[in-house]
Scaffold this motif. Structure first.
Motif, PDB file in Angstrom:
ATOM      1  N   SER A  66      52.975 -13.247 -11.188  1.00 50.70           N
ATOM      2  CA  SER A  66      54.337 -13.770 -11.253  1.00 50.70           C
ATOM      3  C   SER A  66      55.273 -12.803 -10.772  1.00 50.70           C
ATOM      4  O   SER A  66      56.346 -13.049 -10.284  1.00 50.70           O
ATOM      5  N   GLY A  70      56.250 -14.674  -7.582  1.00 52.42           N
ATOM      6  CA  GLY A  70      57.283 -15.254  -8.009  1.00 52.42           C
ATOM      7  C   GLY A  70      56.792 -16.563  -9.109  1.00 52.42           C
ATOM      8  O   GLY A  70      55.647 -16.651  -9.150  1.00 52.42           O
ATOM      9  N   THR A  71      57.861 -17.521  -9.697  1.00 53.60           N
ATOM     10  CA  THR A  71      57.623 -18.354 -10.337  1.00 53.60           C
ATOM     11  C   THR A  71      58.577 -19.413 -10.513  1.00 53.60           C
ATOM     12  O   THR A  71      59.349 -19.336  -9.746  1.00 53.60           O
ATOM     13  N   SER A  72      58.031 -20.773 -10.859  1.00 52.42           N
ATOM     14  CA  SER A  72      59.071 -21.838 -10.986  1.00 52.42           C
ATOM     15  C   SER A  72      59.837 -21.670 -12.279  1.00 52.42           C
ATOM     16  O   SER A  72      59.174 -21.722 -13.265  1.00 52.42           O
ATOM     17  N   VAL A  73      61.202 -21.842 -12.144  1.00 53.59           N
ATOM     18  CA  VAL A  73      62.005 -21.725 -13.170  1.00 53.59           C
ATOM     19  C   VAL A  73      62.607 -23.127 -13.456  1.00 53.59           C
ATOM     20  O   VAL A  73      63.332 -23.652 -12.543  1.00 53.59           O
ATOM     21  N   ASP A  75      65.772 -25.473 -14.348  1.00 52.04           N
ATOM     22  CA  ASP A  75      66.951 -25.358 -14.178  1.00 52.04           C
ATOM     23  C   ASP A  75      67.699 -26.580 -15.188  1.00 52.04           C
ATOM     24  O   ASP A  75      67.371 -27.729 -15.041  1.00 52.04           O
ATOM     25  N   ASN A  82      63.022 -24.850 -10.110  1.00 53.06           N
ATOM     26  CA  ASN A  82      63.478 -24.207  -8.759  1.00 53.06           C
ATOM     27  C   ASN A  82      62.366 -22.716  -8.679  1.00 53.06           C
ATOM     28  O   ASN A  82      62.149 -22.275  -9.757  1.00 53.06           O
ATOM     29  N   LYS A  84      61.834 -19.192  -8.096  1.00 55.61           N
ATOM     30  CA  LYS A  84      62.195 -17.777  -8.052  1.00 55.61           C
ATOM     31  C   LYS A  84      61.618 -16.860  -7.538  1.00 55.61           C
ATOM     32  O   LYS A  84      60.447 -16.592  -7.928  1.00 55.61           O
ATOM     33  N   ARG A  85      61.625 -16.565  -6.346  1.00 54.86           N
ATOM     34  CA  ARG A  85      60.921 -15.684  -5.294  1.00 54.86           C
ATOM     35  C   ARG A  85      60.532 -14.251  -5.519  1.00 54.86           C
ATOM     36  O   ARG A  85      61.531 -13.718  -6.238  1.00 54.86           O
TER      37      ARG A  85
END
Length: 306
Positions: A66, A70-73, A75, A82, A84-85
């Motif tokens: 990750s 990237g990973t999903s964060v 919100d 969202n 996060k690249r």
């Protein structure tokens, strides 16, 4: 591109040219050399001359997939995840000391290198062209490193050796720094972008039209078969090696202003395509042979098209 690169890179002309060949061929490059031999500088300069974004990842044993893709964060304000690249969403990615990361992290790069995409939480994200990985590794220091798997090595178009500069070249490097040059402030040098993504793709279409005679196809296949049948090798070149040699030879010929491949093009590029794809037998290693020695022998024994 060569002219702009010479504003900051002293010497290493052939090395930079081979990196450019890889870029136009749609390939990735593994640079092997001791620290301080301009590997990072070459990657940064390449990104600048092609109007591309540049990212750098320092590979370490605790680096996670990750951290790269990237990973999903979540919100809290929108109650949605969202993306996060990660640094892989770029044009030129410098994977510094790539052999210091474990296999789990290395595997995250395979999809990026082959499919030019990233899958995160089941969603596919396409990487913007051009996308190129310039990876580095130190040939001397192996403590705390993980050998790259053959499947990943096979996805690098070239493995290029970065040697120490000659005395006169190193003298010029010192003079440049004495006069105020700073490798961390390349913007001050005034490197101009000479090609954009659209133009690069047009050039790649032009490269596809380079003529290849049947004898060249036979020459490339003959080298691959010879490597697989060699008494000195456990592992020979894969079909991907033959494809890489063909594509790189077409690009090199086009950069020389020709619309046809010469046998010398294949012969020049073969060591860079094969040295990381072949595996020596223990007996050959005991005798002190290197992959380059075996490749030179295969080229010397191969029948050259006339």
């Amino acid at each position: 591109m060569r002219q702009e690169a010479q504003k900051v890179i002293v010497g290493q002309t052939e090395l930079f040219e081979l990196v450019v060949v890889s870029l136009f061929s749609g390939g990735h490059v593994l640079l092997e050399g001791v620290p301080g031999t301009a590997k990072t500088l070459i990657a940064k300069t390449l990104a600048m001359v092609v109007s591309g974004e540049f990212s750098r990842v320092q590979f370490t044993p605790d680096l996670m997939p990750s951290d790269i893709v990237g990973t999903s964060v979540y919100d809290l304000t929108t109650n949605q995840f969202n993306l996060k690249r990660g640094p892989v969403f770029t044009n030129v990615l410098l994977a510094d000391e790539i052999n210091r990361a474990p296999a789990k992290t290395q595997s995250a790069l395979l999809e990026c290198m082959e499919e030019r995409q990233v899958s995160i939480d089941g969603v596919r994200h396409v990487l913007s062209p051009p996308f190129m990985i310039v990876a580095t590794q130190n040939p001397i220091e192996y403590e705390g490193t993980y050998p790259l798997p053959e499947a990943q090595l096979d996805r690098f178009l070239f493995k290029l050796r970065v040697d120490y500069p000659a005395a006169e070249v190193e003298t010029q490097i010192l003079m440049n720094y004495h006069q105020g040059f700073n490798a961390t402030q390349l913007e001050a040098v005034g490197i101009e972008s000479v090609i954009d993504s659209a133009s690069l793709q047009e050039c790649q279409k032009e490269i596809q039209t380079v003529t290849v005679e049947d004898s060249i196809f036979n020459y490339i296949v003959g080298l691959a078969e010879a490597s697989r049948n060699s008494d000195e090798l456990v592992l020979g070149g894969s079909p991907r090696a033959s494809i890489a040699l063909l594509l790189a030879s077409k690009t090199y010929a086009a950069l020389q202003g020709r619309d046809y491949i010469l046998p010398d093009d294949v012969k020049l590029l073969a060591p860079h395509v094969y040295r990381h794809r072949i595996l020596l037998k223990p007996d050959a290693e005991i005798e002190g042979l290197t992959p380059d020695d075996v490749i030179d022998r295969l080229l010397a024994e191969a029948e050259i098209p006339r």
